[in-house]
Design an enzyme around this catalytic site. Structure first.
Site, PDB file in Angstrom:
ATOM      1  CG  HIS A  74      -2.282   1.021   1.047  1.00  0.00           C
ATOM      2  ND1 HIS A  74      -1.851   2.281   1.209  1.00  0.00           N
ATOM      3  CD2 HIS A  74      -3.473   0.757   0.801  1.00  0.00           C
ATOM      4  CE1 HIS A  74      -3.121   3.031   1.130  1.00  0.00           C
ATOM      5  NE2 HIS A  74      -4.115   2.044   1.075  1.00  0.00           N
ATOM      6  CB  THR A 147      -6.949  27.582 -50.098  1.00  0.00           C
ATOM      7  OG1 THR A 147      -7.223  27.695 -51.665  1.00  0.00           O
ATOM      8  CG2 THR A 147      -6.880  28.669 -49.488  1.00  0.00           C
ATOM      9  CG  HIS A 148      -8.708  23.361 -51.231  1.00  0.00           C
ATOM     10  ND1 HIS A 148      -9.778  22.475 -50.641  1.00  0.00           N
ATOM     11  CD2 HIS A 148      -9.197  24.365 -51.402  1.00  0.00           C
ATOM     12  CE1 HIS A 148     -11.031  23.269 -50.463  1.00  0.00           C
ATOM     13  NE2 HIS A 148     -10.647  24.433 -50.809  1.00  0.00           N
ATOM     14  CB  SER A 273      22.129   6.392 -42.356  1.00  0.00           C
ATOM     15  OG  SER A 273      20.949   5.673 -43.070  1.00  0.00           O
ATOM     16  CE  LYS A 278      15.995  13.669 -47.823  1.00  0.00           C
ATOM     17  NZ  LYS A 278      15.361  12.316 -47.064  1.00  0.00           N
ATOM     18  CD  GLU A 285      10.095  14.643 -40.458  1.00  0.00           C
ATOM     19  OE1 GLU A 285       9.975  14.202 -41.756  1.00  0.00           O
ATOM     20  OE2 GLU A 285      11.406  14.344 -40.167  1.00  0.00           O
TER      21      GLU A 285
END
Length: 445
Positions: A74, A147-148, A273, A278, A285
């Site tokens: 407890h 937009t869209h 890697s 990149k 993210e």
């Protein structure tokens, strides 16, 4: 052995400490001290006993409390016995007098939330000011609105940042407004009647919370009702979602085909890697990924409000995960988001290129409005521009050149007017003024 990424990858040390085992024990013991002092104030226990209980908690060790818990299974009673062991004479018999476990546990949670809120309030202020600064610096940086997912009429980067800053300011406002509802504690006993405290229960609860710097619940059963905690968790999910939205926009604008902005990238930073070129938006993210986890905490905490009768134990195990994870991850992405905003890199040449990418087609609204003003009528003006826009699209020509050859257009607009109307830098309405108003408002906060 570290298992959870919070242990080694995510979170600030200050927020992690708030939800650490050591601090949890410290907060619970502080509540026991506040109870003892309040009970002495109203004459339920001797003043000398309350003083000795207060002094004893400095000698209580987490290791010993965990040993006791292993024996008796407890957690709260282990703390009570741990404190009692350190009390001289017979003062230990007054520890936890008249209280139930959740008087201590829920009130200690209130103290932890209070500390967490202080940290989060500071971090969200930092993010808001970073957004305000970018809004002010880029208030007249004209760019393609979308937009869209398609290019529309022009906007400005300043307006984008101002919109985000305004949203963050509402989160700050919500946090301030909900403090009285979430920074609370209780001393209500086994099922909320305060029977063990007698007729002095209400006074005792008020005094105990004053010692702790919390407000008292109005009424309770054995626990503080979880609508309060759910509001806090939903607030964090709301904040995380705004950060998610900002992260998605930055990731979109950093796409190779758009390349208008970029997260900061260290000189020795590796993007892949196998693909050495990149430059990935990994911080944004990470924010978007962790926002999913924070939002996922809403359902468990809402369910923690639906307990049996005066209470059951199903909320306890859930909240051992919900509270620390939500707070640590929200704090983490607030700090991460602030750094992204502060160090964002702009590529003016790409911003200009995308603004002109459609060869004037994105300026169709400006031409339509002016035609309508000159007497063509809104519906007819729409058809004139639509017809010319389709022709420009099919032929690959600039809208300006097609418009200049249209005899119906020339009835209302001269050549110079057409040239001016397809200039995207002259069609941003009150964007700058709106940014100035937001900046002025939020710099005062």
């Amino acid at each position: 052995m570290a298992i959870h990424p919070i242990e080694y990858r995510y979170g600030t040390e200050e927020m992690k400490y708030v939800w650490s085992e050591e601090n949890r024990l410290y907060k619970i013991m502080n509540v026991e001290v506040a109870l003892a002092r309040a009970e002495a104030d109203v004459g339920l226990i001797p003043q000398d006993a309350a003083d000795k209980i207060a002094k004893s908690i400095d000698s209580v060790k987490l290791e010993r409390v965990k040993e006791i818990e292993d024996e008796i299974n407890h957690d709260m009673m282990a703390v009570v016995l741990g404190i009692s062991e350190q009390c001289p004479d017979d003062s230990g018999k007054w520890v936890h007098f008249g209280a139930t476990s959740n008087d201590m546990l829920d009130t200690a949670t209130g103290l932890q939330i209070k500390d967490a809120v202080e940290i989060l309030e500071s971090k969200i202020n930092n993010l808001m000011q970073a957004l305000v600064n970018q809004a002010e610096k880029n208030k007249d940086k004209v760019c393609a609105g979308r937009t869209h997912g398609q290019i529309g009429v022009p906007t400005t980067y300043g307006l984008r940042f101002a919109i985000w800053a305004s949203e963050i300011s509402r989160h700050l406002e919500r946090l301030i407004q909900m403090k009285p509802r979430i920074l609370v504690g209780q001393m209500t006993g086994a099922v909320g009647t305060q029977a063990a405290f007698g007729k002095k229960g209400i006074e005792l609860q008020k005094k105990a919370m004053e010692y702790l710097g919390l407000s008292s619940v109005d009424v309770s059963n054995q626990i503080i009702q979880r609508d309060r905690h759910a509001e806090f968790v939903m607030w964090m999910a709301n904040v995380a979602t705004t950060l998610d939205k900002i992260g998605i926009e930055i990731r979109t604008l950093q796409r190779s085909e758009i390349a208008e902005v970029e997260e900061s990238f260290g000189k020795k930073q590796v993007g892949s890697s196998t693909m050495p070129h990149k430059r990935n938006p990994i911080k944004s993210e990470q924010i978007c990924g962790l926002a999913r986890i924070i939002r996922s905490m809403i359902e468990p905490e809402l369910s923690n409000n639906t307990l049996w009768d005066e209470r059951d134990l199903t909320n306890s195990s859930s909240e051992r995960v919900v509270f620390p994870e939500s707070c640590v991850l929200t704090d983490h992405i607030l700090k991460l988001g602030t750094g992204i905003v502060e160090n964002l890199r702009f590529y003016p040449e790409n911003i200009h290129h995308n603004l002109e990418l459609l060869k004037g087609l994105n300026m169709g609204e400006a031409v339509m409005i002016e035609l309508a003003k000159k007497g063509a009528g809104r519906q007819n003006a729409h058809e004139i521009v639509r017809r010319n826009a389709m022709e420009a699209h099919e032929s690959g020509r600039h809208l300006k050149d097609v418009l200049l050859e249209d005899s119906e257009v020339s009835q209302y607009l001269d050549d110079e007017e057409v040239v001016q109307l397809v200039d995207p830098y002259k069609y941003i309405g009150t964007a700058v003024e709106q940014v100035d108003a937001v900046v002025e408002k939020l710099k005062k906060e």
